[in-house]
Design a protein around this motif. Structure first.
Motif, PDB file in Angstrom:
ATOM      1  N   TYR A  44      67.878 -44.863  14.768  1.00 54.89           N
ATOM      2  CA  TYR A  44      68.276 -46.232  14.957  1.00 54.89           C
ATOM      3  C   TYR A  44      68.816 -46.409  13.786  1.00 54.89           C
ATOM      4  O   TYR A  44      69.615 -47.792  13.471  1.00 54.89           O
ATOM      5  CB  TYR A  44      66.801 -46.959  15.182  1.00 54.89           C
ATOM      6  N   ASP A  45      68.971 -45.871  12.766  1.00 56.78           N
ATOM      7  CA  ASP A  45      69.403 -46.089  11.353  1.00 56.78           C
ATOM      8  C   ASP A  45      70.802 -45.607  11.233  1.00 56.78           C
ATOM      9  O   ASP A  45      71.856 -46.433  10.716  1.00 56.78           O
ATOM     10  CB  ASP A  45      68.588 -45.537  10.279  1.00 56.78           C
ATOM     11  N   THR A  46      71.307 -44.494  11.932  1.00 58.97           N
ATOM     12  CA  THR A  46      72.276 -44.038  11.767  1.00 58.97           C
ATOM     13  C   THR A  46      73.262 -43.649  12.934  1.00 58.97           C
ATOM     14  O   THR A  46      74.197 -43.168  13.001  1.00 58.97           O
ATOM     15  CB  THR A  46      72.568 -42.453  10.768  1.00 58.97           C
ATOM     16  N   GLY A  47      72.523 -43.898  14.044  1.00 62.17           N
ATOM     17  CA  GLY A  47      72.953 -43.505  15.324  1.00 62.17           C
ATOM     18  C   GLY A  47      73.711 -44.410  16.189  1.00 62.17           C
ATOM     19  O   GLY A  47      73.840 -45.718  15.738  1.00 62.17           O
ATOM     20  N   LEU A  48      74.253 -43.862  17.205  1.00 57.75           N
ATOM     21  CA  LEU A  48      74.857 -44.849  18.213  1.00 57.75           C
ATOM     22  C   LEU A  48      73.994 -46.033  18.764  1.00 57.75           C
ATOM     23  O   LEU A  48      74.640 -47.418  18.813  1.00 57.75           O
ATOM     24  CB  LEU A  48      75.293 -43.926  19.546  1.00 57.75           C
ATOM     25  N   LEU A  49      72.755 -46.007  18.954  1.00 59.10           N
ATOM     26  CA  LEU A  49      72.061 -47.016  19.403  1.00 59.10           C
ATOM     27  C   LEU A  49      72.130 -48.088  18.497  1.00 59.10           C
ATOM     28  O   LEU A  49      72.167 -49.380  18.772  1.00 59.10           O
ATOM     29  CB  LEU A  49      70.987 -46.651  19.876  1.00 59.10           C
ATOM     30  N   GLY A  50      71.756 -47.848  17.204  1.00 56.99           N
ATOM     31  CA  GLY A  50      71.771 -48.862  16.068  1.00 56.99           C
ATOM     32  C   GLY A  50      72.980 -49.600  15.973  1.00 56.99           C
ATOM     33  O   GLY A  50      73.181 -50.738  15.817  1.00 56.99           O
ATOM     34  N   ALA A  84      71.162 -58.512  22.533  1.00 55.19           N
ATOM     35  CA  ALA A  84      70.893 -57.829  21.063  1.00 55.19           C
ATOM     36  C   ALA A  84      69.368 -57.800  20.721  1.00 55.19           C
ATOM     37  O   ALA A  84      68.931 -56.648  20.318  1.00 55.19           O
ATOM     38  CB  ALA A  84      71.322 -58.977  19.996  1.00 55.19           C
ATOM     39  N   ASN A  85      68.556 -58.894  21.123  1.00 56.36           N
ATOM     40  CA  ASN A  85      67.051 -58.685  20.955  1.00 56.36           C
ATOM     41  C   ASN A  85      66.580 -57.523  21.894  1.00 56.36           C
ATOM     42  O   ASN A  85      65.611 -56.668  21.348  1.00 56.36           O
ATOM     43  CB  ASN A  85      66.389 -59.896  21.202  1.00 56.36           C
ATOM     44  N   GLU A  86      66.944 -57.190  23.083  1.00 62.76           N
ATOM     45  CA  GLU A  86      66.558 -56.408  24.043  1.00 62.76           C
ATOM     46  C   GLU A  86      66.916 -55.016  23.367  1.00 62.76           C
ATOM     47  O   GLU A  86      66.025 -54.070  23.431  1.00 62.76           O
ATOM     48  CB  GLU A  86      66.903 -56.570  25.299  1.00 62.76           C
ATOM     49  N   LEU A  87      68.081 -54.816  22.806  1.00 62.33           N
ATOM     50  CA  LEU A  87      68.645 -53.532  22.566  1.00 62.33           C
ATOM     51  C   LEU A  87      67.772 -53.232  21.228  1.00 62.33           C
ATOM     52  O   LEU A  87      67.441 -52.012  21.207  1.00 62.33           O
ATOM     53  CB  LEU A  87      70.130 -53.633  22.040  1.00 62.33           C
ATOM     54  N   ASN A  88      67.611 -54.075  20.384  1.00 63.40           N
ATOM     55  CA  ASN A  88      66.462 -54.011  19.185  1.00 63.40           C
ATOM     56  C   ASN A  88      65.128 -53.423  19.554  1.00 63.40           C
ATOM     57  O   ASN A  88      64.591 -52.401  19.068  1.00 63.40           O
ATOM     58  CB  ASN A  88      66.455 -55.156  18.235  1.00 63.40           C
ATOM     59  N   SER A  89      64.659 -54.093  20.620  1.00 64.07           N
ATOM     60  CA  SER A  89      63.337 -53.798  20.987  1.00 64.07           C
ATOM     61  C   SER A  89      63.343 -52.130  21.620  1.00 64.07           C
ATOM     62  O   SER A  89      62.350 -51.615  21.563  1.00 64.07           O
ATOM     63  CB  SER A  89      62.917 -54.751  22.093  1.00 64.07           C
ATOM     64  N   VAL A  90      64.393 -51.947  22.467  1.00 62.36           N
ATOM     65  CA  VAL A  90      64.513 -50.632  22.970  1.00 62.36           C
ATOM     66  C   VAL A  90      64.494 -49.826  21.780  1.00 62.36           C
ATOM     67  O   VAL A  90      64.001 -48.566  21.961  1.00 62.36           O
ATOM     68  CB  VAL A  90      65.713 -50.530  23.800  1.00 62.36           C
ATOM     69  N   GLY A  91      65.373 -50.037  20.892  1.00 60.90           N
ATOM     70  CA  GLY A  91      65.594 -49.204  19.649  1.00 60.90           C
ATOM     71  C   GLY A  91      64.018 -48.841  19.067  1.00 60.90           C
ATOM     72  O   GLY A  91      63.904 -47.754  18.639  1.00 60.90           O
ATOM     73  N   ASP A  93      61.167 -49.119  20.458  1.00 59.65           N
ATOM     74  CA  ASP A  93      60.337 -48.308  21.439  1.00 59.65           C
ATOM     75  C   ASP A  93      60.803 -46.887  21.130  1.00 59.65           C
ATOM     76  O   ASP A  93      59.862 -45.887  21.301  1.00 59.65           O
ATOM     77  CB  ASP A  93      60.297 -48.804  22.576  1.00 59.65           C
ATOM     78  N   LEU A  94      62.163 -46.562  21.123  1.00 49.56           N
ATOM     79  CA  LEU A  94      62.461 -45.358  21.182  1.00 49.56           C
ATOM     80  C   LEU A  94      62.120 -44.411  19.860  1.00 49.56           C
ATOM     81  O   LEU A  94      62.156 -43.270  19.987  1.00 49.56           O
ATOM     82  CB  LEU A  94      64.070 -45.168  21.786  1.00 49.56           C
ATOM     83  N   THR A  95      62.025 -45.029  18.764  1.00 46.79           N
ATOM     84  CA  THR A  95      61.846 -44.605  17.533  1.00 46.79           C
ATOM     85  C   THR A  95      60.486 -43.904  17.614  1.00 46.79           C
ATOM     86  O   THR A  95      60.426 -42.897  16.998  1.00 46.79           O
ATOM     87  CB  THR A  95      62.013 -45.605  16.511  1.00 46.79           C
ATOM     88  N   GLU A  96      59.597 -44.215  18.348  1.00 45.77           N
ATOM     89  CA  GLU A  96      58.354 -43.711  18.472  1.00 45.77           C
ATOM     90  C   GLU A  96      58.395 -42.251  19.054  1.00 45.77           C
ATOM     91  O   GLU A  96      57.689 -41.365  18.743  1.00 45.77           O
ATOM     92  CB  GLU A  96      57.559 -44.452  19.352  1.00 45.77           C
ATOM     93  N   HIS A  97      59.351 -42.071  19.673  1.00 47.65           N
ATOM     94  CA  HIS A  97      59.472 -40.757  20.535  1.00 47.65           C
ATOM     95  C   HIS A  97      60.940 -39.889  19.991  1.00 47.65           C
ATOM     96  O   HIS A  97      60.776 -38.786  20.489  1.00 47.65           O
ATOM     97  CB  HIS A  97      59.959 -40.959  22.023  1.00 47.65           C
ATOM     98  N   THR A  98      61.447 -40.309  19.015  1.00 53.63           N
ATOM     99  CA  THR A  98      62.554 -39.497  18.417  1.00 53.63           C
ATOM    100  C   THR A  98      61.793 -38.126  17.732  1.00 53.63           C
ATOM    101  O   THR A  98      62.529 -36.922  17.973  1.00 53.63           O
ATOM    102  CB  THR A  98      63.417 -40.157  17.333  1.00 53.63           C
ATOM    103  N   GLY A  99      60.797 -38.245  17.427  1.00 56.43           N
ATOM    104  CA  GLY A  99      59.850 -36.904  16.818  1.00 56.43           C
ATOM    105  C   GLY A  99      59.845 -35.922  17.839  1.00 56.43           C
ATOM    106  O   GLY A  99      60.315 -34.683  17.723  1.00 56.43           O
ATOM    107  N   ALA A 100      59.165 -36.286  18.909  1.00 57.90           N
ATOM    108  CA  ALA A 100      59.379 -35.446  20.252  1.00 57.90           C
ATOM    109  C   ALA A 100      60.641 -34.931  20.645  1.00 57.90           C
ATOM    110  O   ALA A 100      60.754 -33.556  20.834  1.00 57.90           O
ATOM    111  CB  ALA A 100      58.646 -36.049  21.299  1.00 57.90           C
TER     112      ALA A 100
END
Length: 129
Positions: A44-50, A84-91, A93-100
Protein backbone atom coordinates in the motif's frame (compact mmCIF):
# COMPACT_ATOMS: atom_id res chain seq x y z
CA UNK A 1 -14.91 13.00 -26.34
CA UNK A 2 -11.37 12.98 -24.95
CA UNK A 3 -8.44 14.30 -26.95
CA UNK A 4 -6.23 11.24 -27.42
CA UNK A 5 -3.33 13.47 -28.50
CA UNK A 6 -2.89 14.84 -24.99
CA UNK A 7 0.21 13.38 -23.30
CA UNK A 8 -1.79 12.61 -20.15
CA UNK A 9 -4.36 10.58 -22.13
CA UNK A 10 -1.56 8.76 -23.94
CA UNK A 11 0.02 8.01 -20.55
CA UNK A 12 -3.29 6.68 -19.20
CA UNK A 13 -3.68 4.48 -22.31
CA UNK A 14 -0.11 3.15 -21.94
CA UNK A 15 -0.65 2.39 -18.23
CA UNK A 16 -3.91 0.62 -19.04
CA UNK A 17 -2.14 -1.54 -21.62
CA UNK A 18 0.64 -2.35 -19.15
CA UNK A 19 -1.90 -3.31 -16.49
CA UNK A 20 -3.38 -5.75 -18.98
CA UNK A 21 0.09 -7.21 -19.56
CA UNK A 22 0.67 -7.49 -15.82
CA UNK A 23 -2.70 -9.22 -15.37
CA UNK A 24 -1.78 -11.75 -18.06
CA UNK A 25 1.66 -12.33 -16.45
CA UNK A 26 0.00 -12.88 -13.08
CA UNK A 27 -2.46 -15.37 -14.56
CA UNK A 28 0.34 -17.43 -16.14
CA UNK A 29 3.04 -17.06 -13.50
CA UNK A 30 4.16 -19.94 -11.29
CA UNK A 31 3.06 -19.56 -7.64
CA UNK A 32 6.25 -17.94 -6.31
CA UNK A 33 6.39 -15.38 -9.11
CA UNK A 34 2.65 -14.69 -8.86
CA UNK A 35 3.08 -14.07 -5.12
CA UNK A 36 5.95 -11.67 -5.84
CA UNK A 37 3.77 -9.77 -8.32
CA UNK A 38 0.86 -9.61 -5.87
CA UNK A 39 3.04 -8.56 -2.95
CA UNK A 40 4.50 -5.75 -5.04
CA UNK A 41 1.13 -4.60 -6.40
CA UNK A 42 -0.62 -4.74 -3.01
CA UNK A 43 2.12 -2.95 -1.05
CA UNK A 44 0.00 0.00 0.00
CA UNK A 45 2.93 2.37 0.55
CA UNK A 46 4.81 1.77 -2.71
CA UNK A 47 2.62 -0.45 -4.85
CA UNK A 48 -0.01 -0.10 -7.47
CA UNK A 49 -3.03 -0.27 -5.15
CA UNK A 50 -1.87 2.74 -3.14
CA UNK A 51 -1.17 4.73 -6.27
CA UNK A 52 -4.57 3.92 -7.78
CA UNK A 53 -6.20 4.93 -4.50
CA UNK A 54 -4.34 8.25 -4.58
CA UNK A 55 -5.32 8.76 -8.23
CA UNK A 56 -9.02 8.27 -7.43
CA UNK A 57 -8.65 10.53 -4.39
CA UNK A 58 -7.13 13.22 -6.59
CA UNK A 59 -10.03 12.75 -8.99
CA UNK A 60 -12.40 13.21 -6.07
CA UNK A 61 -10.78 16.53 -5.17
CA UNK A 62 -11.08 17.61 -8.82
CA UNK A 63 -14.76 16.63 -8.81
CA UNK A 64 -15.35 18.49 -5.52
CA UNK A 65 -13.99 21.75 -6.89
CA UNK A 66 -15.91 21.38 -10.13
CA UNK A 67 -19.16 20.35 -8.46
CA UNK A 68 -18.92 23.43 -6.23
CA UNK A 69 -18.58 25.52 -9.40
CA UNK A 70 -21.62 23.81 -10.92
CA UNK A 71 -19.61 22.14 -13.69
CA UNK A 72 -20.19 18.61 -12.39
CA UNK A 73 -23.16 17.19 -10.53
CA UNK A 74 -22.43 16.65 -6.81
CA UNK A 75 -23.13 12.92 -7.30
CA UNK A 76 -19.89 12.65 -9.29
CA UNK A 77 -17.90 14.05 -6.37
CA UNK A 78 -19.71 11.79 -3.91
CA UNK A 79 -19.15 8.70 -6.08
CA UNK A 80 -15.43 9.41 -6.50
CA UNK A 81 -15.06 10.15 -2.79
CA UNK A 82 -16.82 6.90 -1.93
CA UNK A 83 -14.62 5.00 -4.39
CA UNK A 84 -11.47 6.50 -2.86
CA UNK A 85 -12.67 5.58 0.64
CA UNK A 86 -13.51 2.02 -0.44
CA UNK A 87 -10.14 1.57 -2.13
CA UNK A 88 -8.44 2.82 1.02
CA UNK A 89 -10.47 0.38 3.11
CA UNK A 90 -9.57 -2.49 0.78
CA UNK A 91 -5.90 -1.50 0.99
CA UNK A 92 -6.01 -1.52 4.79
CA UNK A 93 -7.73 -4.94 4.77
CA UNK A 94 -5.20 -6.40 2.35
CA UNK A 95 -2.25 -5.05 4.34
CA UNK A 96 -3.09 -7.66 6.98
CA UNK A 97 -2.46 -10.43 4.45
CA UNK A 98 0.59 -9.21 2.54
CA UNK A 99 2.86 -11.08 4.96
CA UNK A 100 1.28 -14.39 3.95
CA UNK A 101 1.70 -13.51 0.28
CA UNK A 102 5.33 -12.50 0.87
CA UNK A 103 6.01 -15.87 2.52
CA UNK A 104 4.95 -17.62 -0.68
CA UNK A 105 7.13 -15.20 -2.67
CA UNK A 106 10.23 -15.85 -0.54
CA UNK A 107 12.72 -18.41 -1.79
CA UNK A 108 12.45 -21.77 -0.07
CA UNK A 109 15.04 -22.32 2.64
CA UNK A 110 16.60 -25.75 2.70
CA UNK A 111 15.92 -27.50 5.98
CA UNK A 112 17.00 -30.84 7.38
CA UNK A 113 13.53 -31.33 8.84
CA UNK A 114 10.81 -32.76 6.63
CA UNK A 115 8.17 -30.21 5.77
CA UNK A 116 4.51 -30.87 6.26
CA UNK A 117 2.32 -30.68 3.19
CA UNK A 118 0.21 -27.53 3.04
CA UNK A 119 -3.35 -27.98 4.26
CA UNK A 120 -6.24 -26.15 2.65
CA UNK A 121 -8.14 -23.83 4.94
CA UNK A 122 -11.74 -24.56 5.82
CA UNK A 123 -12.79 -21.65 3.63
CA UNK A 124 -11.08 -23.21 0.60
CA UNK A 125 -12.51 -26.64 1.35
CA UNK A 126 -16.05 -25.26 1.54
CA UNK A 127 -15.69 -23.49 -1.80
CA UNK A 128 -15.04 -26.79 -3.55
CA UNK A 129 -18.47 -28.21 -2.71
Amino acid sequence: MTDSNLPSIQLADAITAQLGQLRRHLALAPPREAAQILAHVLDYDTGLLGEVTELVSTGSRFAKVNSERGVLPPEVWLALGRAANELNSVGVDLTEHTGAIQKVAAPAVESSRPTAAPVASAMVVRRRR
